[in-house]
Motif scaffolding. Structure first.
Motif, mmCIF file in Angstrom:
data_model
loop_
_atom_site.group_PDB
_atom_site.id
_atom_site.type_symbol
_atom_site.label_atom_id
_atom_site.label_comp_id
_atom_site.label_asym_id
_atom_site.label_seq_id
_atom_site.Cartn_x
_atom_site.Cartn_y
_atom_site.Cartn_z
ATOM 1 N N VAL A 53 59.277 54.586 22.880
ATOM 2 C CA VAL A 53 57.944 54.002 22.646
ATOM 3 C C VAL A 53 56.863 54.936 23.165
ATOM 4 N N GLN A 54 57.113 55.447 24.378
ATOM 5 C CA GLN A 54 56.102 56.301 25.012
ATOM 6 C C GLN A 54 55.930 57.622 24.264
ATOM 7 N N ILE A 55 57.042 58.247 23.877
ATOM 8 C CA ILE A 55 56.950 59.568 23.261
ATOM 9 C C ILE A 55 56.262 59.493 21.903
ATOM 10 N N ARG A 56 56.431 58.365 21.222
ATOM 11 C CA ARG A 56 55.741 58.227 19.937
ATOM 12 C C ARG A 56 54.240 58.096 20.138
ATOM 13 N N SER A 57 53.858 57.436 21.222
ATOM 14 C CA SER A 57 52.427 57.246 21.478
ATOM 15 C C SER A 57 51.741 58.536 21.894
ATOM 16 N N ILE A 58 52.505 59.459 22.550
ATOM 17 C CA ILE A 58 51.873 60.708 22.992
ATOM 18 C C ILE A 58 52.103 61.850 21.988
ATOM 19 N N SER A 66 48.262 71.041 20.240
ATOM 20 C CA SER A 66 48.891 72.249 19.714
ATOM 21 C C SER A 66 48.117 72.799 18.524
ATOM 22 N N ILE A 67 47.669 71.917 17.633
ATOM 23 C CA ILE A 67 46.849 72.357 16.493
ATOM 24 C C ILE A 67 45.514 72.893 16.978
ATOM 25 N N GLY A 68 44.987 72.281 18.042
ATOM 26 C CA GLY A 68 43.743 72.796 18.627
ATOM 27 C C GLY A 68 43.909 74.211 19.146
ATOM 28 N N GLN A 69 45.060 74.499 19.745
ATOM 29 C CA GLN A 69 45.327 75.865 20.204
ATOM 30 C C GLN A 69 45.382 76.830 19.022
ATOM 31 N N ASP A 111 50.047 76.321 28.285
ATOM 32 C CA ASP A 111 51.199 75.550 27.852
ATOM 33 C C ASP A 111 51.286 74.192 28.529
ATOM 34 N N SER A 112 50.574 74.041 29.655
ATOM 35 C CA SER A 112 50.698 72.790 30.397
ATOM 36 C C SER A 112 50.208 71.601 29.582
ATOM 37 N N VAL A 113 49.267 71.849 28.697
ATOM 38 C CA VAL A 113 48.745 70.732 27.916
ATOM 39 C C VAL A 113 49.796 70.218 26.947
ATOM 40 N N LEU A 114 50.846 71.004 26.688
ATOM 41 C CA LEU A 114 51.884 70.583 25.761
ATOM 42 C C LEU A 114 53.091 69.984 26.462
ATOM 43 N N LYS A 115 53.010 69.811 27.775
ATOM 44 C CA LYS A 115 54.155 69.284 28.509
ATOM 45 C C LYS A 115 54.283 67.790 28.302
ATOM 46 N N PHE A 116 55.528 67.336 28.194
ATOM 47 C CA PHE A 116 55.820 65.912 28.056
ATOM 48 C C PHE A 116 57.159 65.649 28.751
ATOM 49 N N ASP A 117 57.339 64.429 29.180
ATOM 50 C CA ASP A 117 58.497 64.054 30.012
ATOM 51 C C ASP A 117 59.730 63.795 29.142
ATOM 52 N N LEU A 118 60.770 64.620 29.351
ATOM 53 C CA LEU A 118 62.022 64.441 28.608
ATOM 54 C C LEU A 118 63.178 64.018 29.531
ATOM 55 N N GLU A 179 60.810 67.497 18.993
ATOM 56 C CA GLU A 179 62.195 67.701 18.568
ATOM 57 C C GLU A 179 62.651 69.138 18.789
ATOM 58 N N ASP A 180 61.714 70.080 18.613
ATOM 59 C CA ASP A 180 62.067 71.481 18.871
ATOM 60 C C ASP A 180 62.436 71.674 20.333
ATOM 61 N N LYS A 181 61.675 71.020 21.209
ATOM 62 C CA LYS A 181 61.960 71.119 22.641
ATOM 63 C C LYS A 181 63.318 70.489 22.963
ATOM 64 N N ILE A 182 63.620 69.365 22.352
ATOM 65 C CA ILE A 182 64.868 68.656 22.636
ATOM 66 C C ILE A 182 66.069 69.443 22.130
ATOM 67 N N VAL A 183 65.935 69.979 20.908
ATOM 68 C CA VAL A 183 67.083 70.695 20.352
ATOM 69 C C VAL A 183 67.397 71.951 21.168
ATOM 70 N N ARG A 184 66.385 72.484 21.840
ATOM 71 C CA ARG A 184 66.586 73.704 22.631
ATOM 72 C C ARG A 184 67.040 73.415 24.061
ATOM 73 N N THR A 185 66.794 72.194 24.544
ATOM 74 C CA THR A 185 67.031 71.942 25.980
ATOM 75 C C THR A 185 67.998 70.802 26.259
ATOM 76 N N ALA A 186 68.305 70.002 25.237
ATOM 77 C CA ALA A 186 69.111 68.797 25.501
ATOM 78 C C ALA A 186 70.561 68.954 25.058
ATOM 79 N N GLY A 187 71.024 70.152 25.012
ATOM 80 C CA GLY A 187 72.430 70.375 24.673
ATOM 81 C C GLY A 187 72.737 69.970 23.254
ATOM 82 N N SER A 188 73.771 69.143 23.117
ATOM 83 C CA SER A 188 74.239 68.750 21.781
ATOM 84 C C SER A 188 73.676 67.409 21.333
ATOM 85 N N LEU A 189 72.621 66.933 21.988
ATOM 86 C CA LEU A 189 72.054 65.641 21.613
ATOM 87 C C LEU A 189 71.705 65.588 20.128
ATOM 88 N N ILE A 190 71.062 66.634 19.627
ATOM 89 C CA ILE A 190 70.697 66.733 18.215
ATOM 90 C C ILE A 190 70.873 68.181 17.788
#
Length: 633
Positions: A53-58, A66-69, A111-118, A179-190
């Motif tokens: 729920v939270q990740i969809r809201s942020i 990111s588009i602003g950058q 990059d700090s502005v793109l940080k999110f809790d995984l 999703e790019d962050k997850i696929v690179r850091t969360a092992g075989s989750l996705i």
């Protein structure tokens, strides 16, 4: 905290329960450990659900930032290009003093502005793996994210796409950045293939929505606003390895529609400018006016700043049209930049030619063909066309600079705009229209020949009155044309008018209403011609037409009328029948016309010959000429 608990429970099951002597305690542990594991699984699952729920809201904020950058990076790139253009432009004027320099700009993205809790995702995945539920959790994760994506991809037709497109696309961008962050850091989750599958779904839906919304838009600026954001979205996601080419292709497919809307806007603006123009030379009183109306479009004839007030050779519509064309170039480049084509100058050039040919040139021709057009207006339009034709070089260079093309590649004859030659041809049409208008006015004066006494007892004292009025009219037109038209066009117009007058003089003698004429009428016409020939000689010198290569004296245009008058002034008109004399003195005369006119000649009464014994037998000579010409046909 969950992981140590699971490790402890595994150790108890493996190492301690078999050794516990108390059967009750052993049974209690065997019942409680699965309950504890279930509790842990439920807790991390709840945490993961909250995270969904939270990740969809942020996600939207992640996408927006990111588009602003990407937008800031594009602005910095444009600033560098602008400095490059300025350096190149300065170097073209003074190579010795100006250096072509490039500045390296540091791109310190935060990059700090793109940080999110995984952490909840990592924890849930790890715990489910420890519980032997890895495949179940991975499937659960993929299906839930797919559901979220499908929801994000929906766009209600009741919403304004122009107002909500940034929210829509930034939400999708945020999703795939996460999703790019997850696929690179969360092992075989996705897996990468699963992310690519999600991206294919999103890409197809975004293309469908964009095509549908673009088809509804009828304002060029609205298309440009959406296009800009989509190109930033593509630039953002391309950094993460997503294939954005098909989405950029949609922008490319809509470039014709965008430019047609632009052309429509320009057509309205140009038509309004032409309708409001008074077609007087533009008077520039201040330095800033000169810079904004002349220097801004390279319309100056010299680099020396003139004294003010400065009278420009063009009317106010020229800088207005240049401003419209310049804005069109900027809008065209804005739409085509950062699209699927890296080198798009030729595309901009194609649309620029279309603007200049089908809009500007056609609008000018429409004014020229107007039935209410005044001669002075036609002259000024022709002069405006000359300036606009020269300005095509500026337009081509400006478009090249905005496209990042070196100007040296544009300053070649083969690289010029096709509109340049079209406008040059249209100048000829303007000159022709001007000539027609002047001829029409000449015809009004020549119609007054109906009031001439073709058999007067005495020659007119100062020539014919209508001809004097015609000379006065030409005396106002020629100086005006001299100020506005180039020498070749001026020569063409004056020559055409004089030739027309000569033809009209001959036609006056052939007019069926003129049943007869006498020598005094010829003497009056001779006085008229002498006055016009004198004016022609003066115009030839004062207008500088004698400087034109191969230029012939303007009085040559009056040859037919002059030879006709000379023939009937001569003592022996039958000499026209002599081939040698005819070739020398009457080569411009047509035998049939001479016959028709000679048949109308009437001798003066005998009393006039008694006091003016020039040639009382002239009628006999003309009768001989008539008989011989009749016999020759």
């Amino acid at each position: 905290m969950y992981y140590p608990a699971l490790k402890l429970m595994d150790a108890i099951e493996r190492d301690y329960i078999p050794k516990i002597p108390s059967l009750d305690l052993r049974h209690m542990l065997e019942r409680q450990i699965p309950i504890s594991r279930a509790h842990i699984e439920k807790s991390v699952s709840n945490e993961f659900s909250d995270w969904l729920v939270q990740i969809r809201s942020i996600a939207r904020e992640v996408g927006q930032q990111s588009i602003g950058q990407a937008s800031m990076a594009r602005k910095r790139e444009m600033e560098v290009r602008n400095r490059q253009r300025e350096a190149e432009e300065m170097s073209r004027h003074d190579v010795k003093e100006c250096l072509y320099t490039l500045e390296t700009v540091g791109l310190d993205e935060d990059d700090s502005v793109l940080k999110f809790d995984l952490i909840p995702v990592y924890r849930a995945h790890h715990i489910h793996t420890c519980l032997g539920l890895q495949d179940q959790f991975q499937d659960y994760y993929y299906k839930n994210r797919q559901l979220q994506l499908n929801s994000d991809l929906q766009f209600s037709s009741s919403q304004s796409f122009l107002e909500h497109h940034q929210i829509y696309f930034s939400q999708i961008a945020g999703f795939f950045i996460i999703e790019d962050k997850i696929v690179r850091t969360a092992g075989s989750l996705i897996t990468n293939s699963q992310v690519e599958s999600l991206w294919d779904i999103a890409l197809a839906k975004m293309i469908s929505v964009t095509e549908d919304q673009f088809s509804r838009m009828q304002t060029a600026n609205h298309l440009l606003i959406v296009k800009d954001y989509i190109s930033l979205l593509c630039a953002t996601l391309r950094k993460y390895g997503y294939q954005v080419g098909p989405l950029l292709d949609i922008l490319d497919k809509n470039r014709d529609k965008y430019h047609e809307l632009l052309l429509h806007n320009c057509r309205l603006a140009i038509d309004e400018s032409l309708a409001n123009d008074n077609y007087d030379k533009m008077i520039i009183k201040k330095d800033y006016e000169y810079r904004s109306n002349v220097l801004a479009f390279h319309l100056q004839a010299t680099d020396i700043m003139p004294a003010f007030p400065f009278v420009a050779p063009f009317s106010a519509t020229v800088p207005e049209c240049c401003r419209i064309v310049k804005t069109f170039i900027e809008d065209s480049v804005s739409f085509l930049a950062y699209g699927s084509h890296m080198d798009f100058y030729d595309i901009v050039k194609k649309y620029l030619d279309k603007l200049l040919i089908t809009v500007l040139n056609e609008a000018l021709l429409k004014v020229i063909r107007s039935t209410t057009l005044a001669v002075s207006h036609a002259m000024q339009i022709a002069a405006n066309m000359t300036v606009l034709e020269r300005s095509c070089d500026f337009f081509a260079r400006y478009a090249a600079q905005l496209c990042g093309i070196p100007v040296r590649l544009i300053d070649r004859p083969q690289a010029s705009l096709a509109a340049k030659s079209v406008l040059l041809t249209s100048q000829g049409a303007a000159h022709e229209r001007m000539l027609i208008l002047v001829k029409s006015k000449v015809d009004e004066f020549m119609q007054l020949t109906d009031n001439i006494n073709w058999a007067p007892d005495d020659p007119p004292q100062n020539g014919n009155e209508y001809f004097n009025e015609l000379i006065i009219y030409l005396g106002t037109i020629v100086p005006l044309a001299q100020q506005i038209l180039p020498l070749d066009a001026l020569s063409s117009v004056i020559s055409g008018v004089l030739l027309h007058i000569s033809e009209e003089i001959v036609s006056a003698f052939l007019n069926a209403d003129v049943r007869q004429f006498n020598l005094n009428a010829i003497i009056g016409m001779d006085a008229d011609l002498k006055l016009l020939e004198s004016c022609a000689d003066e115009w030839f010198q004062t207008a500088g037409l004698n400087e034109l290569q191969g230029a012939m004296n303007l009085r040559h245009c009056l040859t037919e009328a002059r030879q006709l008058v000379n023939l009937f002034l001569s003592n022996q008109p039958e000499n026209f029948l002599n081939p040698v004399i005819r070739q020398k003195s009457y080569s411009a005369l047509d035998s049939q016309k001479v016959l028709a006119i000679a048949e109308k000649y009437r001798d003066l009464p005998e009393k006039f010959f008694s006091r003016n014994p020039r040639n009382p037998n002239k009628k006999k000579s003309i009768d001989l000429l008539v008989r011989r010409l009749r016999d020759s046909f």
